[in-house]
Scaffold this active site. Structure first.
Site, PDB file in Angstrom:
ATOM      1  N   LYS A 123       8.476   3.098   9.724  1.00 19.94           N
ATOM      2  CA  LYS A 123       7.232   3.757   9.323  1.00 19.94           C
ATOM      3  C   LYS A 123       6.604   4.607  10.420  1.00 19.94           C
ATOM      4  CE  LYS A 123       5.948   0.435   5.742  1.00 19.94           C
ATOM      5  NZ  LYS A 123       4.924  -0.514   5.254  1.00 19.94           N
ATOM      6  N   ASP A 172       0.194   2.762   1.774  1.00 23.62           N
ATOM      7  CA  ASP A 172      -0.007   1.333   2.042  1.00 23.62           C
ATOM      8  C   ASP A 172      -1.497   1.013   2.132  1.00 23.62           C
ATOM      9  OD1 ASP A 172       2.617   0.420   2.071  1.00 23.62           O
ATOM     10  OD2 ASP A 172       2.890   0.840   4.197  1.00 23.62           O
TER      11      ASP A 172
END
Length: 266
Positions: free
Chosen positions: A52, A88
Site C-alpha cells: 500500500k 480504506d
C-alpha cells in the site's frame, strides 16, 4: 464481490487476484505488475499488504486523502495516468458509523501504524475522536504516522510504546496489524488487557472472526469485524472503477458467502 456487483448492474467484470506470495514475488515486482495490468486493459487495481505504501512512487496522481494518509489501496487507470486513492479510510469510517453508533470516542488506542493503520487513524480523527494513541512494534513508525497526520489533526494523536500503558481509560481499541490473518495466527496483545467496557474494532477479514474478536466477545465487548471495512472500501473502489454506485448490503452478502474460501478476495 466486484464481479457479482457488476453483474447486478448488467456488466461483465473480471477481477483477477495477483497473489505475490503464491507467485514467489515481493513488492519489487510492482512496476512490472502495474504495467502489465494497464496493457491488458484493466480499469485499475486494488492494492493490499504489503504494497500500500510501496505503490505510491509508481503513480502519477494521488487523492488528497491518499496523500495525507500516505497509503494507497485503489489505483485507477485512465488516459495514460495512474490515480491512487485510499478507500480504506472511508470504508472504516462508514463501518464505524453503521456498526458502532453511540460508542465512546474519548480515548481510543490503535495497534498498528502501517498502511491500514494510517487509514483507520485518519478515519477516527475525521469522526472526531478526542485522543488517539498509536502503538506499533516499530515505535518510529507510530511516531511518523502521528507527525504525518498532525498537519490536519494537530494535538489529538500520540505514539506510545506499551499498549498496557495506553489502554487504561480508553473506550475503544482498533487492531490494524496482520496478526490474526490466515498465516499470522494469534493475538496482537495479551487477552488480559481486554475488558468488558472496551469496544474492539478489527481490520482483518480473513478469517472474519479473529482470535482477538473471539476473546473480546467472550468478555462481552462490543465488536466490529473487519468484513464491514472490507465491504465498504470495496463498494467505494467499485464506484471509482466503474462510475456506478454499489449496493453495499448486496456486496456484504456476497462477501459473507465466500468468507470460508481463502482464495476469493473482494
Amino acid at each position: 464481490m466486484h464481479e457479482e456487483e457488476a453483474a447486478a448492474h448488467g456488466l461483465r467484470c473480471v477481477y483477477q487476484r495477483i497473489d505475490l506470495d503464491r507467485l514467489g514475488l515481493t513488492a519489487e515486482a510492482l512496476p512490472g505488475l502495474l504495467t502489465a495490468a494497464e496493457q491488458m486493459g484493466f480499469a485499475g487495481v486494488n492494492v493490499t499488504h504489503p504494497c500500500k505504501q510501496a505503490v505510491m512512487p509508481l503513480l502519477t496522481d494521488l487523492s488528497d486523502e491518499a496523500r495525507a494518509i500516505g497509503s494507497v489501496n485503489t489505483v485507477v487507470f485512465a488516459g495514460g495516468r495512474r490515480a491512487g486513492h485510499n478507500t480504506d479510510w472511508s470504508g472504516f469510517r462508514q463501518s464505524v458509523r453503521d456498526r458502532l453508533s453511540g460508542a465512546g470516542f474519548g480515548r481510543v488506542v490503535q495497534l498498528g501504524a502501517g498502511g491500514a493503520g494510517a487509514a483507520t487513524a485518519y478515519a477516527m480523527l475525521d469522526l472526531g475522536v478526542r485522543e488517539l494513541i498509536v502503538v506499533d512494534t516499530i515505535h518510529e513508525r507510530a511516531s511518523s504516522l502521528v507527525n504525518r497526520l498532525a498537519a490536519a489533526f494537530s494535538g489529538r494523536m500520540r505514539a506510545e510504546r506499551d499498549v498496557g500503558a495506553a489502554l487504561p481509560g480508553a473506550e475503544g481499541l482498533i487492531h490494524a496489524t496482520p496478526t490474526g490473518m490466515r498465516g499470522y495466527p494469534g493475538l496482537p496483545l495479551p487477552a488480559s488487557l481486554l475488558r468488558r467496557d472496551l469496544w474492539v474494532a478489527e481490520v482483518v477479514y480473513f478469517p472474519l472472526e479473529t482470535e482477538l474478536l473471539r476473546a473480546a466477545r467472550q468478555l462481552g465487548c462490543r465488536t466490529l469485524d473487519g468484513g464491514a471495512m472490507a465491504v465498504s472500501q470495496a463498494a467505494e473502489a467499485f464506484r471509482l472503477f466503474t462510475g456506478l454506485q454499489a449496493d453495499a448490503a448486496r456486496m456484504r452478502g456476497v462477501f459473507e458467502s465466500f468468507d470460508a474460501a481463502p482464495g476469493r478476495d473482494q
